[in-house]
Scaffold this motif. Structure first.
Motif, short mmCIF file in Angstrom:
data_model
loop_
_atom_site.label_atom_id
_atom_site.label_comp_id
_atom_site.label_asym_id
_atom_site.label_seq_id
_atom_site.Cartn_x
_atom_site.Cartn_y
_atom_site.Cartn_z
N LYS A 97 -7.49 10.12 15.58
CA LYS A 97 -6.90 11.04 14.22
C LYS A 97 -7.42 10.46 13.52
CE LYS A 97 -3.52 13.34 17.03
NZ LYS A 97 -1.42 13.16 17.03
N ILE A 98 -7.34 8.88 12.86
CA ILE A 98 -7.99 8.33 12.87
C ILE A 98 -8.31 6.49 12.90
CG2 ILE A 98 -5.65 7.98 10.87
CD1 ILE A 98 -4.97 5.34 11.52
N VAL A 99 -9.86 6.74 11.41
CA VAL A 99 -11.40 5.42 11.77
C VAL A 99 -10.45 4.27 11.12
CG1 VAL A 99 -13.20 5.33 11.44
CG2 VAL A 99 -12.57 8.16 11.80
N ILE A 100 -11.24 3.17 12.21
CA ILE A 100 -11.10 2.04 11.18
C ILE A 100 -12.56 1.88 10.26
CG2 ILE A 100 -11.41 -0.14 11.82
CD1 ILE A 100 -9.29 -0.25 13.98
N LEU A 101 -12.50 1.30 9.44
CA LEU A 101 -13.94 0.76 8.85
C LEU A 101 -14.58 -0.02 8.83
CD1 LEU A 101 -12.24 1.66 4.82
CD2 LEU A 101 -13.51 3.40 6.22
N PHE A 103 -1.56 -6.50 11.88
CA PHE A 103 -0.55 -5.62 11.25
C PHE A 103 -2.11 -5.88 9.61
CE2 PHE A 103 2.14 -4.89 7.93
CZ PHE A 103 2.71 -3.82 8.21
N ASP A 104 -2.39 -6.80 9.25
CA ASP A 104 -2.96 -7.52 8.30
C ASP A 104 -4.42 -6.21 8.68
OD1 ASP A 104 -1.47 -8.89 7.05
OD2 ASP A 104 -2.84 -10.47 7.61
N ASP A 105 -4.64 -5.59 9.57
CA ASP A 105 -5.82 -5.25 9.43
C ASP A 105 -6.06 -4.08 9.71
OD1 ASP A 105 -7.56 -7.00 10.76
OD2 ASP A 105 -6.77 -6.67 12.93
N LEU A 106 -4.35 -3.24 9.09
CA LEU A 106 -4.04 -2.23 8.67
C LEU A 106 -5.59 -1.74 7.37
CD1 LEU A 106 -0.41 -1.44 9.14
CD2 LEU A 106 -2.57 -0.42 10.17
N THR A 107 -5.67 -3.05 6.25
CA THR A 107 -6.79 -2.63 5.11
C THR A 107 -7.95 -2.35 5.84
OG1 THR A 107 -7.33 -5.07 5.55
CG2 THR A 107 -5.23 -4.65 3.88
N LEU A 108 -8.64 -2.44 6.81
CA LEU A 108 -9.53 -1.05 7.42
C LEU A 108 -9.66 0.23 7.53
CD1 LEU A 108 -9.87 -3.82 10.78
CD2 LEU A 108 -10.98 -4.02 8.24
N ILE A 109 -8.29 0.52 7.10
CA ILE A 109 -7.75 1.80 7.06
C ILE A 109 -8.00 3.20 5.55
CG2 ILE A 109 -6.60 3.61 8.14
CD1 ILE A 109 -5.40 2.00 10.13
N ASP A 110 -8.94 3.45 5.66
CA ASP A 110 -9.12 3.89 3.72
C ASP A 110 -7.49 4.42 3.66
OD1 ASP A 110 -9.61 6.32 4.98
OD2 ASP A 110 -11.29 6.73 4.03
N ILE A 111 -7.46 4.94 2.52
CA ILE A 111 -6.48 5.12 1.77
C ILE A 111 -6.32 6.44 2.33
CG2 ILE A 111 -5.71 6.46 -0.34
CD1 ILE A 111 -6.48 3.83 -2.14
N ARG A 112 -7.09 7.78 2.70
CA ARG A 112 -6.59 8.89 3.46
C ARG A 112 -6.12 8.55 4.54
NH1 ARG A 112 -11.66 12.63 0.82
NH2 ARG A 112 -10.83 13.11 -0.91
N GLN A 113 -6.97 7.35 5.57
CA GLN A 113 -6.48 7.41 7.00
C GLN A 113 -5.43 6.93 6.29
OE1 GLN A 113 -8.95 8.12 9.88
NE2 GLN A 113 -10.46 8.94 8.13
N MET A 114 -4.57 6.26 5.99
CA MET A 114 -3.49 5.38 4.94
C MET A 114 -2.81 7.10 5.30
SD MET A 114 -0.94 2.79 6.17
CE MET A 114 -2.25 1.66 5.81
N GLN A 115 -2.96 7.92 4.38
CA GLN A 115 -1.90 9.04 4.11
C GLN A 115 -1.95 9.27 5.56
OE1 GLN A 115 -4.30 10.86 1.65
NE2 GLN A 115 -2.95 9.20 -0.01
N VAL A 116 -2.61 9.56 6.89
CA VAL A 116 -1.82 10.37 8.50
C VAL A 116 -1.33 9.05 9.02
CG1 VAL A 116 -3.48 10.81 10.03
CG2 VAL A 116 -4.38 11.56 7.62
N LEU A 117 -2.17 7.75 8.81
CA LEU A 117 -0.84 7.24 9.40
C LEU A 117 1.07 7.50 8.93
CD1 LEU A 117 0.03 5.66 11.64
CD2 LEU A 117 -0.90 3.26 9.41
#
Length: 181
Positions: free
Chosen positions: A172-176, A88-102
């Motif tokens: 659909k989303i990418v990890i930074l 769950f803490d690794d969600l910070t590896l997703i940028d804001i736009r990717q997070m919006q999609v999630l």
């Protein structure tokens, strides 16, 4: 309970553990083999991924006990497994736009519950991925959320992690990270 014997029905890294995985308190975990893969390299990578997925699926306390025991026995292997885990803490590896999609794929009530024990970094990313109004509403809901069982919060977090993993696998989303540009 340190005396609990865990039986995992998948092929694990026998070259590291043999058929008995050491647990805290001297308990041994019986490892059963079930699948043979052709390539040794692919086999090892798959076994590490299987262990990482297993550890992602158990509660945090169990995960911590297993990884700390493994860290003592084989720090290199513990590090390899941690690299394969997505938490769950690794969600910070997703940028804001990717997070919006999630977030479009996540039930808002599940999200509020998952934030109950989330790190400040995860909360900040999620709130900054929403409109100010939506973030304020979510913060209010979180403040008004009474006591919850830890296992319910962790289950909510796991559902979100599973959704994120699925979306990552589907592209659909990418990890930074080091492999993103």
């Amino acid at each position: 309970d340190n005396n609990t014997t865990w039986v995992y029905n998948f092929n694990l890294a026998k070259d590291y553990w043999g058929d008995q995985f050491p647990m805290a308190g001297g308990t041994k975990c019986k490892i059963e083999q079930s699948v043979e893969l052709k390539s040794v390299t692919d086999h090892k990578a798959q076994r590490l991924q299987n262990v990482a997925e297993l550890l992602n699926a158990v509660g945090r306390d169990t995960e911590t006990k297993i990884l700390s025991t493994l860290e003592e026995a084989n720090p290199n292997l513990a590090s390899q497994i941690r690299e394969k885990m997505f938490t769950f803490d690794d969600l910070t590896l997703i940028d804001i736009r990717q997070m919006q999609v999630l977030l479009k794929e996540v039930d808002p009530e599940l999200l509020v519950l998952s934030l109950k024990t989330a790190s400040d970094a995860v909360k900040e990313l999620i709130f900054s991925s929403m409109s100010t109004r939506a973030a304020d509403g979510m913060k209010d809901d979180l403040e008004n959320l009474g006591p919850r069982r830890r296992e319910d919060v962790e289950a909510a977090q796991m559902k979100i992690v599973q959704t994120a993993r699925k979306m990552i696998d589907e592209g659909k989303i990418v990890i930074l990270g080091a492999d993103t540009v």
